[in-house]
Design a protein around this motif. Structure first.
Motif, PDB file in Angstrom:
ATOM      1  N   ARG A  60      76.305  79.124 142.240  1.00  0.00           N
ATOM      2  CA  ARG A  60      77.015  78.381 143.270  1.00  0.00           C
ATOM      3  C   ARG A  60      77.383  76.783 143.026  1.00  0.00           C
ATOM      4  N   THR A  61      78.220  76.303 143.886  1.00  0.00           N
ATOM      5  CA  THR A  61      78.514  74.950 143.684  1.00  0.00           C
ATOM      6  C   THR A  61      77.356  74.010 144.166  1.00  0.00           C
ATOM      7  N   ASN A  62      77.165  72.834 143.452  1.00  0.00           N
ATOM      8  CA  ASN A  62      76.282  71.930 144.344  1.00  0.00           C
ATOM      9  C   ASN A  62      76.954  70.909 145.361  1.00  0.00           C
ATOM     10  N   THR A  63      78.212  71.217 145.725  1.00  0.00           N
ATOM     11  CA  THR A  63      78.815  70.457 146.620  1.00  0.00           C
ATOM     12  C   THR A  63      79.810  71.471 147.652  1.00  0.00           C
ATOM     13  N   SER A  64      79.892  70.701 148.985  1.00  0.00           N
ATOM     14  CA  SER A  64      80.201  71.915 149.830  1.00  0.00           C
ATOM     15  C   SER A  64      81.583  72.334 149.700  1.00  0.00           C
ATOM     16  N   ARG A  65      81.901  73.659 150.584  1.00  0.00           N
ATOM     17  CA  ARG A  65      83.237  73.978 150.547  1.00  0.00           C
ATOM     18  C   ARG A  65      84.411  73.046 151.023  1.00  0.00           C
ATOM     19  N   VAL A  66      83.836  72.023 152.089  1.00  0.00           N
ATOM     20  CA  VAL A  66      84.702  70.903 152.305  1.00  0.00           C
ATOM     21  C   VAL A  66      85.410  69.931 151.341  1.00  0.00           C
ATOM     22  N   MET A  67      84.096  69.584 150.539  1.00  0.00           N
ATOM     23  CA  MET A  67      84.478  68.723 149.515  1.00  0.00           C
ATOM     24  C   MET A  67      84.729  69.303 148.313  1.00  0.00           C
ATOM     25  N   THR A  68      84.816  70.922 148.071  1.00  0.00           N
ATOM     26  CA  THR A  68      85.125  71.149 146.917  1.00  0.00           C
ATOM     27  C   THR A  68      86.374  71.976 147.090  1.00  0.00           C
ATOM     28  N   ALA A  69      87.462  71.382 147.414  1.00  0.00           N
ATOM     29  CA  ALA A  69      88.759  71.800 147.722  1.00  0.00           C
ATOM     30  C   ALA A  69      89.854  70.731 147.400  1.00  0.00           C
ATOM     31  N   PHE A  70      91.117  71.138 147.516  1.00  0.00           N
ATOM     32  CA  PHE A  70      91.966  69.985 147.725  1.00  0.00           C
ATOM     33  C   PHE A  70      92.519  69.977 148.812  1.00  0.00           C
ATOM     34  N   HIS A  75      89.314  76.398 151.965  1.00  0.00           N
ATOM     35  CA  HIS A  75      88.634  77.820 151.584  1.00  0.00           C
ATOM     36  C   HIS A  75      88.872  78.657 152.707  1.00  0.00           C
ATOM     37  N   PRO A  76      89.045  79.976 152.177  1.00  0.00           N
ATOM     38  CA  PRO A  76      89.233  81.010 153.177  1.00  0.00           C
ATOM     39  C   PRO A  76      87.984  81.193 154.268  1.00  0.00           C
ATOM     40  N   GLU A  77      88.399  81.460 155.539  1.00  0.00           N
ATOM     41  CA  GLU A  77      87.256  81.657 156.266  1.00  0.00           C
ATOM     42  C   GLU A  77      86.169  82.622 155.954  1.00  0.00           C
ATOM     43  N   GLY A  78      84.982  82.302 156.019  1.00  0.00           N
ATOM     44  CA  GLY A  78      83.842  82.984 156.011  1.00  0.00           C
ATOM     45  C   GLY A  78      83.384  82.708 154.673  1.00  0.00           C
ATOM     46  N   THR A 226      74.738  67.399 151.606  1.00  0.00           N
ATOM     47  CA  THR A 226      74.506  65.898 151.168  1.00  0.00           C
ATOM     48  C   THR A 226      75.660  65.054 150.940  1.00  0.00           C
ATOM     49  N   ASP A 227      76.735  65.859 150.337  1.00  0.00           N
ATOM     50  CA  ASP A 227      77.851  65.147 149.967  1.00  0.00           C
ATOM     51  C   ASP A 227      78.619  64.528 151.171  1.00  0.00           C
ATOM     52  N   HIS A 228      78.341  65.182 152.246  1.00  0.00           N
ATOM     53  CA  HIS A 228      78.997  64.380 153.684  1.00  0.00           C
ATOM     54  C   HIS A 228      78.085  63.300 153.999  1.00  0.00           C
ATOM     55  N   VAL A 229      76.880  63.178 153.457  1.00  0.00           N
ATOM     56  CA  VAL A 229      76.088  62.150 153.993  1.00  0.00           C
ATOM     57  C   VAL A 229      75.998  60.923 152.983  1.00  0.00           C
ATOM     58  N   MET A 230      75.754  61.240 151.732  1.00  0.00           N
ATOM     59  CA  MET A 230      75.853  60.382 150.750  1.00  0.00           C
ATOM     60  C   MET A 230      76.908  59.565 150.311  1.00  0.00           C
ATOM     61  N   PHE A 231      78.064  60.239 150.076  1.00  0.00           N
ATOM     62  CA  PHE A 231      79.119  59.807 149.447  1.00  0.00           C
ATOM     63  C   PHE A 231      80.174  59.286 150.420  1.00  0.00           C
ATOM     64  N   THR A 232      80.039  58.203 151.144  1.00  0.00           N
ATOM     65  CA  THR A 232      80.705  57.569 152.504  1.00  0.00           C
ATOM     66  C   THR A 232      81.742  56.528 151.758  1.00  0.00           C
ATOM     67  N   ARG A 233      82.697  56.086 152.683  1.00  0.00           N
ATOM     68  CA  ARG A 233      83.389  55.008 152.414  1.00  0.00           C
ATOM     69  C   ARG A 233      82.581  53.741 152.444  1.00  0.00           C
ATOM     70  N   VAL A 234      81.913  53.711 153.569  1.00  0.00           N
ATOM     71  CA  VAL A 234      80.843  52.457 153.726  1.00  0.00           C
ATOM     72  C   VAL A 234      80.101  52.342 152.578  1.00  0.00           C
ATOM     73  N   ALA A 235      79.503  53.256 151.963  1.00  0.00           N
ATOM     74  CA  ALA A 235      78.716  53.341 151.079  1.00  0.00           C
ATOM     75  C   ALA A 235      79.430  52.443 149.678  1.00  0.00           C
ATOM     76  N   ALA A 236      80.570  53.013 149.487  1.00  0.00           N
ATOM     77  CA  ALA A 236      81.599  52.575 148.319  1.00  0.00           C
ATOM     78  C   ALA A 236      82.001  51.160 148.490  1.00  0.00           C
ATOM     79  N   LEU A 237      82.182  50.793 149.802  1.00  0.00           N
ATOM     80  CA  LEU A 237      82.688  49.346 150.000  1.00  0.00           C
ATOM     81  C   LEU A 237      81.487  48.561 149.907  1.00  0.00           C
ATOM     82  N   SER A 454      86.789  63.551 153.069  1.00  0.00           N
ATOM     83  CA  SER A 454      87.303  64.817 152.796  1.00  0.00           C
ATOM     84  C   SER A 454      88.787  64.477 152.124  1.00  0.00           C
ATOM     85  N   PRO A 455      89.006  65.438 151.386  1.00  0.00           N
ATOM     86  CA  PRO A 455      90.654  65.457 151.055  1.00  0.00           C
ATOM     87  C   PRO A 455      91.530  65.204 152.048  1.00  0.00           C
ATOM     88  N   ALA A 456      91.465  65.685 153.078  1.00  0.00           N
ATOM     89  CA  ALA A 456      92.251  65.395 154.166  1.00  0.00           C
ATOM     90  C   ALA A 456      92.616  63.979 154.520  1.00  0.00           C
TER      91      ALA A 456
END
Length: 502
Positions: A60-70, A75-78, A226-237, A454-456
């Motif tokens: 399994r990926t170590n990053t979420s389906r939201v962040m492991t996408a273009f 990703h498909p529902e489900g 974790t990738d939703h919490v730790m890798f933010t714009r504020v942290a980068a800035l 998020s990619p969006a």
């Protein structure tokens, strides 16, 4: 040597996620390319049949389906929070189908040479029919970073006599071979710890040895990836604005708050500076250590038969060794002159924004960095930027400007062990003109500041903005119950205030 004619002016090497994103965005700009892929199918590391895949069945990926996408396709529902290898491969195949990319890919073409030719580039490749060659105006190298496995030199390793032998984690294909065995996993990478955690349920004994104890983040924090919490714009800035020591202290405090100190779980003691120690990720490793199902040791001093001796003087007999010690950057097809210009070494190369070199016009490198965090949003941003510069060359900085930027980069930052994905995503988004300004999106300010990158969110403004990007950005931030309110907390207001202060 057979010359191949009537090819597009742009060649892409590799049909993994980087190459797919690259050809998709070149197509969007009206630029045609041909993709050379050594395997018989697309997907790169996610292709189970690929010669260089380092994935295994059911991984399994170590990053979420939201962040492991273009940005163009969820990703498909489900799909579970963390997709399997098979689901990731299916996703990339569906992406290629959606944008009609397969017709641009030449499978079974192993690139063997890349050299200058007549103001452009000569590419040599081999198929079952023999060797072929063609000249291209532009070449984009998208072969991936995890190709050549790195196994360290250890005294006595060649004479290891354990019944299961030695292998790199890139060759791991599941726990079956290790059932009821004594296993030593060497390394503190994500793959090393995830495999050790899996083997703890199957092997008789699992020991993990590493040179340095990294801080270990879980895959989820109170149900939120974790990738939703730790890798933010504020942290980068904040990392850009404040001194490294202050950033390290802030990051360490956040890591300790959500994950604790590895030593408190029974693992080794990490360096006090979080940057010196490094950060890794595993949901099951530290719990398995605390339960006694995994033992940890300092690095290996030497090997005597089937006995491994560690730096602290302890020793252990093991049946097999698994090295989760990473990869070296491998681009064997580059002409020596190109490799020398790039100052290519096993760790990295000299590039402007991880992409271009001023002395190699018409040559680009996409996705050849090691990231901490999700790859696909960053790969897509880089591909969009490269495509934009090829469609509008005036957007690319002048050669002198790129050379100055490379020369001004401190040595310690030229070959970082891993780049936080939020830092590189923001850089590419700025170069592309797609980084959203908080003030332009007041209803999304909190989502953009402390929500996932998020990619969006990179389709809100700039080239290729989408009408539905605001709604999709809000939905990504609210996923898993994370950012469900527009109101900034006092702590978040303080961070934004600190960034705004001169």
């Amino acid at each position: 040597m057979t010359a191949t004619h009537e090819l597009p002016a742009i060649a892409i090497i590799g049909a993994g996620p980087s190459g797919l994103a690259m050809v998709r965005w070149l197509n969007a700009k009206g630029l045609k390319a041909v993709v050379f892929e050594a395997a018989d199918g697309l997907g790169g590391q996610w292709n189970p049949a690929g010669a260089h895949t380092a994935t295994w069945p059911g991984m399994r990926t170590n990053t979420s389906r939201v962040m492991t996408a273009f940005s163009d396709m969820d990703h498909p529902e489900g799909t579970p929070v963390y997709p399997t290898r098979e689901q990731m491969h299916a996703y990339l195949q569906a992406y290629a189908d959606r944008f009609d990319l397969a017709g641009a890919i030449r499978f079974g073409c192993r690139v063997e040479g890349l050299a200058r030719k007549e103001g452009g580039w000569r590419l040599d490749w081999r198929t079952e029919q023999g060797s072929q060659s063609a000249r291209f105006e532009r070449v984009i190298v998208a072969t991936g970073r995890q190709i050549k496995a790195e196994v360290p030199q250890i005294l006595g390793l060649d004479g290891f006599s354990g019944r299961l032998g030695t292998r790199h984690t890139s060759a791991y294909d599941g726990p079956a071979d290790w059932q009821d065995a004594s296993v030593l996993v060497a390394g503190c990478s994500i793959s090393a710890l995830e495999i050790a955690a899996e083997l703890a349920h199957h092997a008789d004994r699992v020991t993990v040895a590493y040179r340095r104890q990294r801080y270990v983040l879980p895959k989820q924090i109170v149900g939120v990836p974790t990738d939703h919490v730790m890798f933010t714009r504020v942290a980068a800035l904040m990392a850009e604005k404040f001194p490294p020591e202050a950033v390290a202290e802030g990051l360490k405090a956040q890591v300790l708050k959500v994950a604790g100190n590895p030593a408190d779980w029974g693992a080794q003691v990490p360096h006090d500076n979080v940057f010196a120690a490094g950060i890794t990720q595993s949901q099951g490793f530290l719990p398995a250590v605390s339960e006694g199902r995994i033992a940890t040791r300092p690095w290996i001093e030497r090997i005597e038969g089937d006995t491994v001796r560690f730096a602290d003087g302890s020793a252990e007999r093991v049946d097999g060794l698994l090295f989760g010690t990473g990869y070296t950057l491998s681009l064997p097809f580059l002409a020596p002159e190109i490799a020398e210009t790039l100052q290519l070494d096993p760790v990295g190369m000299d590039l402007f924004a991880q992409t271009f070199h001023p002395d190699l016009p018409g040559l680009a490198f996409v996705g050849l960095y090691e990231l901490l965090g999700p790859y696909l949003p960053v790969l897509e941003l880089q591909a969009r930027w490269v495509a934009e510069t090829l469609a509008r060359p005036e957007l690319l900085p002048a050669g002198e400007q790129m050379a100055q930027a490379i020369a001004a980069t401190p040595p310690e930052f030229k070959r970082p062990p891993a780049v936080p994905m939020n830092a590189l995503a923001v850089i590419f988004a700025r170069l592309l003109g797609a980084e959203p300004a908080f003030g332009d999106w007041p209803r999304l300010e909190r989502a953009l500041a402390v929500g996932p990158l998020s990619p969006a969110s990179f389709r809100l403004s700039g080239p290729d903005a989408q009408d539905d990007a605001p709604a999709r950005t809000a939905a990504a931030a609210a996923a898993f119950g994370h950012i469900v309110s527009d109101a900034l907390t006092p702590e978040e207001q303080g961070m934004l205030g600190a960034l705004a202060a001169e």
